[in-house]
Structure formats: structure tokens, C-alpha cells
Design a protein around this motif. Structure first.
Motif, PDB file in Angstrom:
ATOM      1  N   UNK A 201      28.042   4.540   4.040  1.00 49.39           N
ATOM      2  CA  UNK A 201      28.475   5.440   2.971  1.00 49.39           C
ATOM      3  C   UNK A 201      27.410   6.481   2.634  1.00 49.39           C
ATOM      4  N   UNK A 202      26.240   6.386   3.289  1.00 49.48           N
ATOM      5  CA  UNK A 202      25.139   7.311   3.019  1.00 49.48           C
ATOM      6  C   UNK A 202      25.054   8.338   4.150  1.00 49.48           C
ATOM      7  N   UNK A 203      25.334   9.601   3.885  1.00 56.23           N
ATOM      8  CA  UNK A 203      25.350  10.616   4.946  1.00 56.23           C
ATOM      9  C   UNK A 203      24.050  10.728   5.735  1.00 56.23           C
ATOM     10  N   UNK A 204      22.904  10.630   5.039  1.00 60.17           N
ATOM     11  CA  UNK A 204      21.630  10.769   5.748  1.00 60.17           C
ATOM     12  C   UNK A 204      21.423   9.637   6.749  1.00 60.17           C
ATOM     13  N   UNK A 205      21.921   8.446   6.421  1.00 58.20           N
ATOM     14  CA  UNK A 205      21.813   7.325   7.355  1.00 58.20           C
ATOM     15  C   UNK A 205      22.662   7.554   8.592  1.00 58.20           C
ATOM     16  N   UNK A 206      23.852   8.086   8.386  1.00 60.88           N
ATOM     17  CA  UNK A 206      24.728   8.361   9.521  1.00 60.88           C
ATOM     18  C   UNK A 206      24.154   9.474  10.404  1.00 60.88           C
ATOM     19  N   UNK A 207      23.555  10.451   9.765  1.00 66.16           N
ATOM     20  CA  UNK A 207      22.929  11.535  10.534  1.00 66.16           C
ATOM     21  C   UNK A 207      21.811  10.986  11.412  1.00 66.16           C
ATOM     22  N   UNK A 219      32.432   7.857   7.912  1.00 67.28           N
ATOM     23  CA  UNK A 219      32.146   7.706   6.485  1.00 67.28           C
ATOM     24  C   UNK A 219      33.394   7.193   5.771  1.00 67.28           C
ATOM     25  N   UNK A 220      33.368   5.996   5.191  1.00 71.95           N
ATOM     26  CA  UNK A 220      34.550   5.456   4.513  1.00 71.95           C
ATOM     27  C   UNK A 220      34.909   6.272   3.276  1.00 71.95           C
ATOM     28  N   UNK A 221      36.209   6.306   2.912  1.00 74.29           N
ATOM     29  CA  UNK A 221      36.604   6.995   1.675  1.00 74.29           C
ATOM     30  C   UNK A 221      36.195   6.183   0.456  1.00 74.29           C
ATOM     31  N   UNK A 222      36.347   6.792  -0.706  1.00 73.17           N
ATOM     32  CA  UNK A 222      36.017   6.092  -1.945  1.00 73.17           C
ATOM     33  C   UNK A 222      37.173   5.183  -2.371  1.00 73.17           C
ATOM     34  N   UNK A 223      36.837   4.128  -3.084  1.00 71.42           N
ATOM     35  CA  UNK A 223      37.836   3.226  -3.653  1.00 71.42           C
ATOM     36  C   UNK A 223      38.601   3.956  -4.748  1.00 71.42           C
ATOM     37  N   UNK A 224      39.921   3.905  -4.700  1.00 73.79           N
ATOM     38  CA  UNK A 224      40.732   4.572  -5.720  1.00 73.79           C
ATOM     39  C   UNK A 224      40.866   3.706  -6.966  1.00 73.79           C
TER      40      UNK A 224
END
Length: 376
Positions: A201-207, A219-224
Motif C-alpha cells: 500500500x506504500x507507493x515508494x516501496x512498490x517503486x 496497489x490495493x484499493x482503499x477499504x470502503x
């Protein structure tokens, strides 16, 4: 005789430097002058909470277990090591006589003496005594900093190669792009995986994951609002499969899911995306109890396995993968500290970034009187 400064957890949120006696060694042991030690999440957890599951800090304990160093003393029965050898240290000494040890599953030994797991002291000291067969000589092209990283790399090797039994050309999804998750991705790529998907869920980690070892990221979506975790995980899995072209069966299916975050929704999502007859490896430690879609697990005949620490052959394979250039550990070490900066090192790891805002992947503490900028 005492010249053994040690970094000691006295109780929750209370650490201090203490001078401890230099340990005596048994005939089959060596005394290692510890030069490099990585900080693990478990070390931080003991500092913050004082326990992990049933392991409770009840007396002062030296922290640290991801270490490498130089042999300073050799027991009389030790034949394969000598003073001056550079070694990676496997920090769990087992009984060698129980059923698990005898059948080659020594990581399950009930009598294991594991560094920095209560009540046993860890490696953040000048010297550490260890059975000689748990020390692995480092090739000349590896540094002692590399040697310290063999511990988390061996965790990844155990999960992917040993428990997961990865074969070349299989596809892998790894949930959690922390240090161990990243290393699982690297092991999968090194062993010939055709596809390695990083989920976080952390963009910098995925990068970072994409540059380091992943072929793709998600990147998973947010919980509604009002959405249950199970419903969210099912929605998340469908979105992930659609976005990445993942199928429930066949060549486009996910052969192995490695869950390295411990998050309940990641476990649930992972069961949904694994192919029929695929393998799910639970590596991350999160909540003690979670809810899973067990019927899905059943009808897909998913091989759901736990992976704990490391076992026979894992350290050797880890060292081979790095020494042969198939895995580069250097990008993972983002922060380096001297021994007298250990408190700062733990705090930096705890908050996830240094004062300059740089995110932490792995912080390494050097031994006493060792330059933190020299990888040795």
C-alpha cells in the motif's frame, strides 16, 4: 575478563549499553567478533511491546540476531574454521536429537536457542559464542555487511525455495514489500520465476520493488465505509486479477503466493488469487488470529503452508545466490550506524525513516570500534 560492550533491552522502551563478560566457548564452538548486525522487526517489537506471542522479555536481554563477524577464538574440536575467518552467523542453535532435528526440520526444534528471543541474549555485542557449524565462511567477493544480510535472505530462501518449492518459469505474488518481502522477490527471480508481482500500500516501496526484483506491482484499493474485510478482499482480488491478467487456472495463474506482511486482508486476497492447486506461503507475522475464506481454500485445493525462519541448506543457498551475482543485497541497506548510535538506529527503524526523510529498508549497526561506512 570483560571487554564486551553489549546493547541490552532491560524492559519495554528501556535499552542501555552494558559491559558483559567475554563468553567462554565449548569445544565445538567459536567466539565471533561481531562486526555488522542488521535490525529486524522482531528486535523493534521486543523494544516496543516486550513480547512476541509466548516469548516474553522477563530479564535484561542483548538484542540483535542478523549478524556477521570475524572468528576470534576456536574450540579444540573445530576443524573447518580458524581465527580470522569472515563468517555469516546462523543465530539458532538446536538440540540435534529431537524428532524434528533428526528429520531435517531443525527450525521446528522445541529446544532451539535463538539469539535475541527471550530468554537468550542476541548478537549486538563485541563477542558472541556460537556452534561452529552455524558459521558460514564468506567468499572473498562478499562483505561482512553482505554476511549480516544472509539472515533475512535465508528466511526468504526458506520460504520460496524450501517450503514453496519454486520451479523455473512459475509465477509468484508477494504481499508486503518490506525487507523480507523484497528478498522473497529477489529469490524468486534468481531461481527463474517468470513473473514476480509485488503488492503493497506504500507507493515508494512498490517503486523500489520494481527496480529491485519485481516484474510488476499492484496497489490495493482503499477499504470502503461499512465494507467487511472479507468483502473487501474478494473485491481486491477481482480487481487485481483483472488489472494484471491473472487467471484462476493455467499458465496465467499464480503458482505461489508469499504473504510477507501479516495483514489479514492480504492473507484473504492471496487465497482468492492463488490458482487452483497452487501454493500459499504464510511468512508474515501479524495478528495471532485472522478470518480466512476457508471454503475457497478447500475447493481450490490450495497448499497452505507456514514458513518459519530457515533450515538445512538455506544459508548455503543464500550465500551462493549473492556470491554468484544473482542477488544484489547492497541496495537494501539504506542506513548505517556505529555501535554507539544503536539507540538512534532502532528509533529510525521504528519510525520508518531518518531525520532527513529517507525511508528505511534495512539499517545496519556496526560492531564496537568499527567504521559504519566500511562494509568490511
Amino acid at each position: 575478563m570483560s571487554d564486551n560492550p553489549s546493547f541490552v533491552l532491560r524492559k519495554v522502551e528501556d535499552v542501555a549499553y552494558e559491559q558483559r563478560p567475554i563468553p567462554e566457548i565449548k569445544d565445538d564452538e567459536v567466539l565471533v567478533a561481531v562486526k555488522k548486525t542488521g535490525i529486524c522487526g522482531s528486535d523493534v517489537h521486543y523494544l516496543v511491546a516486550g513480547r512476541i506471542g509466548n516469548f516474553v522479555v522477563e530479564k535484561p536481554m542483548v538484542l540483535g540476531h542478523e549478524s556477521a563477524g570475524v572468528v576470534a577464538k576456536v574450540g579444540p574440536k573445530v576443524k573447518h574454521l580458524k581465527v580470522g575467518d569472515r563468517v555469516a552467523m546462523e543465530p539458532g542453535a538446536t538440540c540435534r536429537v529431537c524428532d524434528d532435528c533428526k528429520r531435517g526440520r531443525y527450525e521446528l526444534c522445541p529446544e532451539i536457542i535463538f539469539a535475541a528471543t527471550p530468554p537468550y541474549d542476541g548478537t549486538l555485542a563485541r563477542y558472541y559464542p556460537i556452534p561452529a557449524d552455524l558459521c558460514y565462511k564468506l567468499p572473498d567477493n562478499l562483505t561482512l555487511e553482505d554476511g549480516a544480510m544472509m539472515e533475512p535472505l535465508s528466511v526468504a530462501v526458506h520460504a520460496v525455495a524450501n517450503v514453496g518449492q519454486l520451479r523455473a518459469n512459475q509465477s509468484v505474488v508477494v504481499f508486503g514489500a518490506g525487507p523480507v518481502g523484497l528478498l522473497c522477490m529477489a529469490v524468486a527471480r534468481a531461481l527463474g520465476a517468470s513473473r514476480v508481482v509485488a503488492v503493497d500500500i506504500v507507493p515508494s516501496r512498490l517503486e523500489f520493488a520494481r527496480k529491485f526484483a519485481a516484474t510488476e506491482t499492484y496497489t490495493p484499493p482503499k477499504l470502503e465505509q461499512g465494507e467487511s474485510r472479507l468483502a473487501y478482499s474478494e473485491r481486491n482480488a477481482k480487481a487485481m486479477m483483472q488489472q494484471l491478467g491473472i487467471e484462476e487456472r493455467g499458465p496465467a495463474g499464480v503458482d505461489i503466493v508469499v504473504e510477507a506482511s501479516g495483514a489479514e486482508v492480504s492473507i484473504q486476497t492471496g487465497i482468492h488469487i492463488a490458482k487452483h492447486g497452487g501454493t500459499f506461503i504464510q511468512l508474515g507475522m501479524g495478528q495471532a488470529e485472522v478470518t480466512i475464506p476457508v471454503t475457497t481454500l478447500l475447493v481450490k485445493e490450495i497448499n497452505f503452508k507456514g514458513s518459519f525462519r530457515y533450515g538445512p541448506g538455506d544459508y548455503q543457498l543464500a550465500i551462493a545466490l549473492v556470491s554468484q551475482g544473482k542477488i544484489d543485497l547492497k541496495p537494501l541497506v539504506t542506513h548505517r550506524f556505529s555501535f554507539d548510535q544503536a539507540i538512534q538506529a532502532f528509533q529510525t527503524t521504528r519510525v520508518g525513516k531518518s531525520e532527513d526523510g529517507k525511508p528505511v529498508i534495512k539499517a545496519v549497526i556496526s560492531g564496537p570500534d568499527v567504521d559504519p561506512n566500511d562494509p568490511l
